[in-house]
Design an enzyme around this catalytic site. Structure first.
Site, PDB file in Angstrom:
ATOM      1  N   SER A 121       0.827  -1.203   0.000  1.00 26.37           N
ATOM      2  CA  SER A 121       0.000   0.000   0.000  1.00 26.37           C
ATOM      3  C   SER A 121       0.858   1.248   0.000  1.00 26.37           C
ATOM      4  O   SER A 121       0.342   2.340  -0.161  1.00 26.37           O
ATOM      5  CB  SER A 121      -0.933  -0.006   1.204  1.00 26.37           C
ATOM      6  OG  SER A 121      -0.300  -0.493   2.342  1.00 26.37           O
ATOM      7  N   HIS A 142      -3.509  -4.196  -5.751  1.00 28.99           N
ATOM      8  CA  HIS A 142      -3.784  -3.647  -4.419  1.00 28.99           C
ATOM      9  C   HIS A 142      -5.258  -3.794  -4.064  1.00 28.99           C
ATOM     10  O   HIS A 142      -6.123  -3.201  -4.709  1.00 28.99           O
ATOM     11  CB  HIS A 142      -3.362  -2.163  -4.396  1.00 28.99           C
ATOM     12  CG  HIS A 142      -3.448  -1.554  -3.039  1.00 28.99           C
ATOM     13  ND1 HIS A 142      -3.862  -0.268  -2.808  1.00 28.99           N
ATOM     14  CD2 HIS A 142      -3.177  -2.079  -1.811  1.00 28.99           C
ATOM     15  CE1 HIS A 142      -3.845  -0.035  -1.508  1.00 28.99           C
ATOM     16  NE2 HIS A 142      -3.438  -1.109  -0.891  1.00 28.99           N
ATOM     17  N   GLU A 154      -6.676  -1.838  -7.267  1.00 29.97           N
ATOM     18  CA  GLU A 154      -5.789  -0.950  -8.019  1.00 29.97           C
ATOM     19  C   GLU A 154      -4.717  -1.833  -8.675  1.00 29.97           C
ATOM     20  O   GLU A 154      -4.023  -2.593  -7.980  1.00 29.97           O
ATOM     21  CB  GLU A 154      -5.120   0.066  -7.089  1.00 29.97           C
ATOM     22  CG  GLU A 154      -6.068   1.150  -6.606  1.00 29.97           C
ATOM     23  CD  GLU A 154      -5.451   2.083  -5.572  1.00 29.97           C
ATOM     24  OE1 GLU A 154      -5.764   3.274  -5.590  1.00 29.97           O
ATOM     25  OE2 GLU A 154      -4.658   1.613  -4.722  1.00 29.97           O
ATOM     26  N   ASN A 192      -5.018   5.456  -1.299  1.00 32.82           N
ATOM     27  CA  ASN A 192      -4.281   5.831  -0.089  1.00 32.82           C
ATOM     28  C   ASN A 192      -3.713   7.245  -0.177  1.00 32.82           C
ATOM     29  O   ASN A 192      -3.559   7.919   0.841  1.00 32.82           O
ATOM     30  CB  ASN A 192      -3.163   4.833   0.185  1.00 32.82           C
ATOM     31  CG  ASN A 192      -3.707   3.517   0.722  1.00 32.82           C
ATOM     32  OD1 ASN A 192      -4.827   3.469   1.205  1.00 32.82           O
ATOM     33  ND2 ASN A 192      -2.928   2.454   0.606  1.00 32.82           N
TER      34      ASN A 192
HETATM   35  N1  CAA Z   1     -14.543  -9.950   6.167  1.00 26.92           N
HETATM   36  C1  CAA Z   1     -15.469 -10.470   5.334  1.00 26.92           C
HETATM   37  N2  CAA Z   1     -16.679  -9.923   5.170  1.00 26.92           N
HETATM   38  C2  CAA Z   1     -16.986  -8.834   5.919  1.00 26.92           C
HETATM   39  C3  CAA Z   1     -16.079  -8.263   6.811  1.00 26.92           C
HETATM   40  C4  CAA Z   1     -14.809  -8.875   6.937  1.00 26.92           C
HETATM   41  N3  CAA Z   1     -13.872  -8.387   7.749  1.00 26.92           N
HETATM   42  N4  CAA Z   1     -16.671  -7.184   7.384  1.00 26.92           N
HETATM   43  C5  CAA Z   1     -17.899  -7.088   6.861  1.00 26.92           C
HETATM   44  N5  CAA Z   1     -18.084  -8.079   5.978  1.00 26.92           N
HETATM   45  C6  CAA Z   1     -19.247  -8.290   5.146  1.00 26.92           C
HETATM   46  C7  CAA Z   1     -20.427  -8.756   5.939  1.00 26.92           C
HETATM   47  O1  CAA Z   1     -20.460 -10.162   6.039  1.00 26.92           O
HETATM   48  C8  CAA Z   1     -21.587  -8.221   5.132  1.00 26.92           C
HETATM   49  O2  CAA Z   1     -21.824  -9.058   4.013  1.00 26.92           O
HETATM   50  P1  CAA Z   1     -23.309  -9.524   3.675  1.00 26.92           P
HETATM   51  O3  CAA Z   1     -24.077  -8.278   3.407  1.00 26.92           O
HETATM   52  O4  CAA Z   1     -23.103 -10.393   2.470  1.00 26.92           O
HETATM   53  O5  CAA Z   1     -23.771 -10.262   4.884  1.00 26.92           O
HETATM   54  C9  CAA Z   1     -21.054  -6.918   4.552  1.00 26.92           C
HETATM   55  O6  CAA Z   1     -19.635  -7.021   4.598  1.00 26.92           O
HETATM   56  C10 CAA Z   1     -21.502  -5.722   5.349  1.00 26.92           C
HETATM   57  O7  CAA Z   1     -21.076  -5.955   6.678  1.00 26.92           O
HETATM   58  P2  CAA Z   1     -21.801  -5.394   7.977  1.00 26.92           P
HETATM   59  O8  CAA Z   1     -23.273  -5.230   7.701  1.00 26.92           O
HETATM   60  O9  CAA Z   1     -21.375  -6.170   9.154  1.00 26.92           O
HETATM   61  O10 CAA Z   1     -21.103  -4.058   8.210  1.00 26.92           O
HETATM   62  P3  CAA Z   1     -21.272  -2.693   7.508  1.00 26.92           P
HETATM   63  O11 CAA Z   1     -22.487  -2.535   6.685  1.00 26.92           O
HETATM   64  O12 CAA Z   1     -21.025  -1.761   8.618  1.00 26.92           O
HETATM   65  O13 CAA Z   1     -20.029  -2.654   6.494  1.00 26.92           O
HETATM   66  C11 CAA Z   1     -17.802  -2.339   5.882  1.00 26.92           C
HETATM   67  C12 CAA Z   1     -18.744  -2.942   6.908  1.00 26.92           C
HETATM   68  C13 CAA Z   1     -17.990  -3.035   4.555  1.00 26.92           C
HETATM   69  C14 CAA Z   1     -16.393  -2.579   6.416  1.00 26.92           C
HETATM   70  C15 CAA Z   1     -18.113  -0.799   5.712  1.00 26.92           C
HETATM   71  O14 CAA Z   1     -18.123  -0.184   6.967  1.00 26.92           O
HETATM   72  C16 CAA Z   1     -17.131  -0.086   4.827  1.00 26.92           C
HETATM   73  O15 CAA Z   1     -17.249  -0.079   3.622  1.00 26.92           O
HETATM   74  N6  CAA Z   1     -16.106   0.584   5.457  1.00 26.92           N
HETATM   75  C17 CAA Z   1     -15.051   1.276   4.742  1.00 26.92           C
HETATM   76  C18 CAA Z   1     -13.871   0.353   4.641  1.00 26.92           C
HETATM   77  C19 CAA Z   1     -12.723   0.973   3.883  1.00 26.92           C
HETATM   78  O16 CAA Z   1     -12.637   2.163   3.665  1.00 26.92           O
HETATM   79  N7  CAA Z   1     -11.782   0.109   3.474  1.00 26.92           N
HETATM   80  C20 CAA Z   1     -10.599   0.544   2.760  1.00 26.92           C
HETATM   81  C21 CAA Z   1      -9.503   0.910   3.726  1.00 26.92           C
HETATM   82  S1  CAA Z   1      -8.038   1.397   2.860  1.00 26.92           S
HETATM   83  C22 CAA Z   1      -7.271  -0.065   2.504  1.00 26.92           C
HETATM   84  O17 CAA Z   1      -7.672  -1.124   2.870  1.00 26.92           O
HETATM   85  C23 CAA Z   1      -6.062   0.033   1.656  1.00 26.92           C
HETATM   86  C24 CAA Z   1      -4.786   0.084   2.354  1.00 26.92           C
HETATM   87  O18 CAA Z   1      -3.779  -0.180   1.714  1.00 26.92           O
HETATM   88  C25 CAA Z   1      -4.672   0.543   3.723  1.00 26.92           C
END
Ligand code: CAA
Length: 502
Positions: A121, A142, A154, A192
């Site tokens: 990342s 990514h 990405e 990022n």
């Molecule tokens: N692993 C697998 N599946 C997961 C999970 C996990 N850790 N967390 C949530 N899920 C799934 C759930 O099972 C659910 O799926 P279904 O609808 O099929 O049942 C779905 O995701 C939604 O989950 P929840 O209802 O429990 O939770 P939510 O609606 O609050 O969503 C989230 C959770 C998807 C994480 C949401 O909050 C979100 O989109 N957050 C933003 C995350 C983000 O920005 N990620 C990028 C970070 S930057 C990065 O990763 C790059 C880097 O290099 C640092």
């Protein structure tokens, strides 16, 4: 002949690596998952079983499907088992020396046609590729956390990547059900490079005492519509990873905005890395879905003022009148400003100048209504804690979630969102990525309800430009100066920045 990617290796089965292995296995591709020792391998298997088990319990997978997914993953501690893979994705910790040593080994072990991909990342894909004898077959791939959920990949091509390879890998990403965005090798790529400065800025503002952790998170979730607040997201990404990305961005840009907030360094040094270590900004508890509702309003009379001179537009006056009408409809008594127990100045800019003109400046709070749900309640240095508490209670009765903050330019949402959108304009202006790619990347990589350019159009280019000018005037940070393109569009009277891309 185009690679069909029948068998894929994943090296490193931490949160990201296990998620990536699951994504391939779900798409019917055989996976070889590699970890350094049996303990780490078992933890990796546990991640996969936990994640697919969660889907099973939610009725998203049958037991047979879960078994088929897990059955496609072979677990091993030997890199030699990657010999027949068509692609290997590396997801080991973000330490260049580890990655370079690993890619040297992968180059030796893997067949010459295999593609070697890094999920880095923050590190240079070009520098990683240079450790191999096949830099033309090395790309960045990514993924985003949680990998099974976030729909973006990405694809990073370097100056040495063979022609056509990035397209093949993008095709594979589509086969996985993801949307690829192909970019060149610059620190942070698209997501990022935009996301981390915003998250870092939230940490800086927390340290400045602008507001609390929970109120900042609430403001960005309910006010900006982001799926998670910045501190919950920092904990999800990992504070060590977040710190490293900021550091990499800073090394490239030397911008103060990219310098990791001291609190990040402190938490990382203390071993408080976020979800992966059980504690970060949050102490293992879930971030509150709805902040506390302890306040009970006891103001008998309220006065409502419009914006300050600099902000005394018809719109601000209109907002004040509308708010006063809502108060009356909810049964609150209004009074002249001299007599009211609480004075609410509806304003998008700091209200201290209004406060000092009042006989009782301690009774004044600033109020900025954000979207349909949030009300930012700004306390000046003169505001009494009681007045702020009464204002919060009153806003709850009106159906708004109050967010408390100090009387500073942009309050919370403007202070965080406007520079974030400005960064997107600067990225587009630099020629690194198109508006469509940036919007897609932020929607699918971070779950934003709309991409930055869609948000800019919705908020109004002039409002964002003015918000940035106010921030610059207050903090004198050069990165808050509006992007030249934004300034020119406002001057030219252009209303939609996305018109430029059509
Ligand atoms: N692993 C697998 N599946 C997961 C999970 C996990 N850790 N967390 C949530 N899920 C799934 C759930 O099972 C659910 O799926 P279904 O609808 O099929 O049942 C779905 O995701 C939604 O989950 P929840 O209802 O429990 O939770 P939510 O609606 O609050 O969503 C989230 C959770 C998807 C994480 C949401 O909050 C979100 O989109 N957050 C933003 C995350 C983000 O920005 N990620 C990028 C970070 S930057 C990065 O990763 C790059 C880097 O290099 C640092």
């Amino acid at each position: 002949m185009a690679n069909t990617f029948e068998t894929v290796g994943v090296v490193g089965l931490g949160t990201m690596g296990a998620g990536i292995a699951e994504v391939f296995a779900r798409a019917g591709i055989a996976v070889v998952g590699v970890e350094t020792d049996p303990g780490a391998l078992e933890r990796g298997r546990g991640h996969l079983e936990g994640s697919t088990g969660r889907a099973l319990s939610r009725g998203r997978l049958t037991e047979a499907e879960q078994a088929a997914i897990l059955g496609r993953v072979a677990f091993t501690t030997s890199l030699e088992d990657l010999a027949d893979c068509d692609l290997v994705v590396e997801a080991v910790p973000e330490v260049m020396d580890f990655k370079r040593a690993l890619f040297t080994d992968l180059d030796r072990v893997c067949k010459p046609s295999a593609v070697l991909a890094t999920n880095t990342s923050s590190l240079s894909v070009t520098a990683i590729a240079a450790t191999t004898t096949r830099p033309g077959r090395v790309v960045g791939m990514h993924f985003f956390n949680p990998a099974p959920v976030m729909r973006l990949v990405e694809v990073v091509r370097t100056v040495t990547t063979e022609d056509g390879l990035a397209d093949e890998v993008a095709g594979l990403a589509r086969r996985l059900g993801k949307t690829p965005v192909t970019v060149a090798d610059r620190a942070g790529f698209v997501v990022n490079r935009l996301l981390l400065p915003y998250l870092n800025h939230a940490a800086v503002l927390l340290e400045h005492g602008l507001s609390t952790r929970d109120d900042i998170d609430t403001a960005m979730r309910l006010g900006a519509g982001f799926p998670m607040g910045p501190f919950a997201l920092l904990d999800l990404i990992g504070l060590d990873t977040s710190h490293e990305i900021c550091e990499a961005l800073f090394q490239e840009s030397r911008e103060r905005r990219h310098a990791p907030a001291p609190v990040l360094r402190e938490l990382v040094t203390a071993g408080l890395l976020g979800r992966k270590s059980g504690r970060g900004f949050f102490h293992g508890e879930e971030p509150p879905a709805n902040p506390s509702s302890e306040e009970k309003p006891s103001a008998s009379t309220v006065a409502v003022l419009g914006g300050t001179a600099g902000n005394g537009t018809g719109a601000a006056e209109g907002a004040a009148e509308a708010f006063a009408a809502r108060l009356s409809a909810a049964g609150f008594k209004t009074a002249p400003v001299e007599d009211a127990d609480l004075v609410v100045a509806v304003s998008r800019t700091p209200v201290i100048e209004q406060a000092v003109r009042l006989p009782h400046p301690e009774r004044l709070v600033g109020l900025n209504l954000v979207g349909d749900q949030v009300a930012e309640v700004a306390s000046t240095v003169l505001t009494s804690p009681g007045a702020a508490q009464v204002a919060r209670g009153l806003l709850r009765i009106l159906g708004r979630t109050p967010v408390s903050c100090r009387d500073r330019a942009g309050f919370v949402v403007g202070a965080l969102l406007h520079p974030h959108l400005n960064d997107a304009v600067r990225m587009y202006e630099s020629g690194y990525a198109s508006m469509e790619d940036i919007d897609t990347a932020m929607r699918l990589g971070c779950g934003y309800p709309a991409g930055p350019f869609e948000m800019l159009d919705r908020l109004g280019l002039e409002a964002v430009r003015d918000g940035l000018r106010a921030l610059y005037a207050e903090y004198r940070d050069p990165s808050f100066t509006p992007a030249p393109l934004l300034d020119r569009l406002v001057t030219a009277g252009v209303r939609s920045i996305r018109d430029l891309s059509s």
